[in-house]
Each structure stands twice: as C-alpha cells, then as structure tokens.
Design a protein around this motif. Structure first.
Motif, PDB file in Angstrom:
ATOM      1  N   ARG A 183       8.650  72.217  20.117  1.00 30.24           N
ATOM      2  CA  ARG A 183       7.500  71.366  19.765  1.00 30.24           C
ATOM      3  C   ARG A 183       6.464  72.114  18.929  1.00 30.24           C
ATOM      4  NH1 ARG A 183       8.749  66.133  20.102  1.00 30.24           N
ATOM      5  NH2 ARG A 183       9.715  65.665  22.090  1.00 30.24           N
ATOM      6  N   TRP A 184       6.264  73.405  19.173  1.00 31.38           N
ATOM      7  CA  TRP A 184       5.249  74.129  18.412  1.00 31.38           C
ATOM      8  C   TRP A 184       5.647  74.225  16.946  1.00 31.38           C
ATOM      9  CZ3 TRP A 184       5.970  78.680  15.770  1.00 31.38           C
ATOM     10  CH2 TRP A 184       7.108  79.428  16.081  1.00 31.38           C
ATOM     11  N   LYS A 185       6.960  74.340  16.652  1.00 29.72           N
ATOM     12  CA  LYS A 185       7.402  74.359  15.255  1.00 29.72           C
ATOM     13  C   LYS A 185       7.241  72.969  14.636  1.00 29.72           C
ATOM     14  CE  LYS A 185      10.702  78.191  15.018  1.00 29.72           C
ATOM     15  NZ  LYS A 185      12.086  78.557  14.647  1.00 29.72           N
ATOM     16  N   GLN A 186       7.529  71.927  15.409  1.00 33.81           N
ATOM     17  CA  GLN A 186       7.337  70.568  14.905  1.00 33.81           C
ATOM     18  C   GLN A 186       5.854  70.323  14.609  1.00 33.81           C
ATOM     19  OE1 GLN A 186       9.261  67.472  17.232  1.00 33.81           O
ATOM     20  NE2 GLN A 186      10.937  68.852  17.786  1.00 33.81           N
ATOM     21  N   ALA A 187       4.999  70.739  15.539  1.00 26.46           N
ATOM     22  CA  ALA A 187       3.553  70.556  15.353  1.00 26.46           C
ATOM     23  C   ALA A 187       3.050  71.329  14.134  1.00 26.46           C
ATOM     24  CB  ALA A 187       2.801  70.988  16.610  1.00 26.46           C
TER      25      ALA A 187
ATOM     26  N   TRP B  36      13.754  77.780   8.735  1.00 25.60           N
ATOM     27  CA  TRP B  36      12.933  78.229   9.858  1.00 25.60           C
ATOM     28  C   TRP B  36      13.046  77.262  11.046  1.00 25.60           C
ATOM     29  CZ3 TRP B  36       7.922  76.110  11.388  1.00 25.60           C
ATOM     30  CH2 TRP B  36       7.283  76.873  12.361  1.00 25.60           C
ATOM     31  N   LEU B  37      13.030  75.960  10.761  1.00 26.41           N
ATOM     32  CA  LEU B  37      13.108  74.961  11.822  1.00 26.41           C
ATOM     33  C   LEU B  37      14.469  74.971  12.523  1.00 26.41           C
ATOM     34  CD1 LEU B  37      11.349  72.004   9.988  1.00 26.41           C
ATOM     35  CD2 LEU B  37      10.481  73.212  11.998  1.00 26.41           C
ATOM     36  N   GLN B  38      15.536  75.229  11.769  1.00 23.77           N
ATOM     37  CA  GLN B  38      16.888  75.170  12.322  1.00 23.77           C
ATOM     38  C   GLN B  38      17.390  76.516  12.843  1.00 23.77           C
ATOM     39  OE1 GLN B  38      18.819  72.295  12.713  1.00 23.77           O
ATOM     40  NE2 GLN B  38      16.829  71.394  12.315  1.00 23.77           N
ATOM     41  N   ARG B  39      16.562  77.566  12.740  1.00 24.83           N
ATOM     42  CA  ARG B  39      16.961  78.870  13.239  1.00 24.83           C
ATOM     43  C   ARG B  39      17.154  78.801  14.746  1.00 24.83           C
ATOM     44  NH1 ARG B  39      12.721  82.587  11.675  1.00 24.83           N
ATOM     45  NH2 ARG B  39      13.548  82.179   9.602  1.00 24.83           N
TER      46      ARG B  39
END
Length: 191
Positions: A119-123, A183-186
């Motif tokens: 969630r922190w990466k989504q935010a 970065w999101l899919q790492r």
C-alpha cells in the motif's frame, strides 16, 4: 488495456489423478473466452508439477463484456464438464486503482504471478501523480478564474476534484504506474 478493465483471479483445486484432463479443460475454457468481445487475455500457472492448486487469470475490457462471458451458456457448459475434477476455491476481481498495479496479461505467453505492490508504494504512486496535477490546477485556477480565492472552500474542492479525478484516472495514474512499473513490480526482499 481499457480504463475499466477487470481482471479475475481464480484458484482451483484439481484432482491429481486427472492432471492431463484438467490441462486440456483449462485450455478449452481459454479458447471459449477468447471468442467473446472484450476478452483481453488470460493465463494459468501451477507452483509445481505435483501441485493440485492452479491459478487462472483472465481479463475483460469492462463489466459488461465480463458479465456476458460469465453468464454465457458456453461458460456454464464448460464449468460443468470440469466439475468432477476441478473445484473453485477462491475468486477475486480487480478493478479501479488495484487494476492499474497489475502486470498486464499477454495471452501469448505464460503468466507470472501478479505482484501487488504494498500500500505504501501504491500511495506514493498516487501522490506522485496527484501532487503535480493539483498544483498545476490550483495555479491555473488562481490566475485564470476570476475570484477563485474568494469562492467557498467546499466549492473550490468540489470543482477541483471534478476536474482532477478524471484526469488522474485516465491519464495521471496510468502514466505514473507505467513509469514506476519496475519499482512497483519488484518482489519484496526475503530477510
């Protein structure tokens, strides 16, 4: 991919004595779905050759085309032919913001497990898209809409969210997530 695309994730338990039959059955379902308008791709994967838990993903352009497939006589027939050896254990639909963080499915290649970022990466991604759009809109409105700063705060927030939400949904977030996809899919680091 359409902006209303829906990805369905299904987990099925398969009778280990009927793996060959299940493999053909899964492919037959994909072939049937492929003939339906709005079908964007699918795939399936097992964790290992002896696994009885299979994961299938498919994506349709919108809720209407997905409903047409899911309520079709062909799908009902297909599900019936596999009911003796494949039991659905979990189904999940992803739309909206979560759908933007999914890896697109290409029906011509084997799928990889979908990595949903924390969630922190989504935010962070949402903020990186929203902050510059909000700043630009606020500056433009302040200088080009007479009396903007004298409007009631609720009216300014209403107008800005009415303008910025579709821009964010159709352009901002898809652009930011495309830029940040590596970065999101790492995968998370194992400690």
């Amino acid at each position: 991919m359409g902006h209303n695309a829906i990805t369905v994730s299904i987990e099925r338990t398969v009778d280990p004595a009927r793996l060959s039959e299940a493999t053909v059955w899964i492919q037959a379902g994909i072939n049937l779905a492929n003939k339906y308008p709005g079908f964007l791709g699918s795939g399936w994967v097992r964790s290992g050759s002896s696994e009885t838990s299979w994961h299938m993903l498919y994506r349709f352009a919108d809720a209407q085309t997905l409903d047409a497939w899911e309520n079709s006589p062909e799908r009902r027939w297909w599900l019936g032919t596999g009911s003796e050896f494949a039991q659905e254990t979990r189904t999940e639909r992803r739309t909206g913001i979560e759908g933007w963080f999914d890896t697109p499915i290409d029906a011509t290649e084997a799928i990889q497990p979908v990595i949903v970022p924390p969630r922190w990466k989504q935010a962070t991604s949402i903020w990186l898209g929203f902050f510059p759009l909000n700043l630009a809109f606020t500056l433009i409105a302040t200088y080009f809409i007479p009396g903007w700063n004298e409007w009631d705060v609720w009216l300014r927030v209403l107008v800005s969210t009415l303008v910025l939400t579709p821009i964010m949904a159709y352009w901002g977030l898809p652009t930011v997530t495309r830029w940040l996809r590596p970065w999101l899919q790492r995968p998370p680091r194992v400690r």
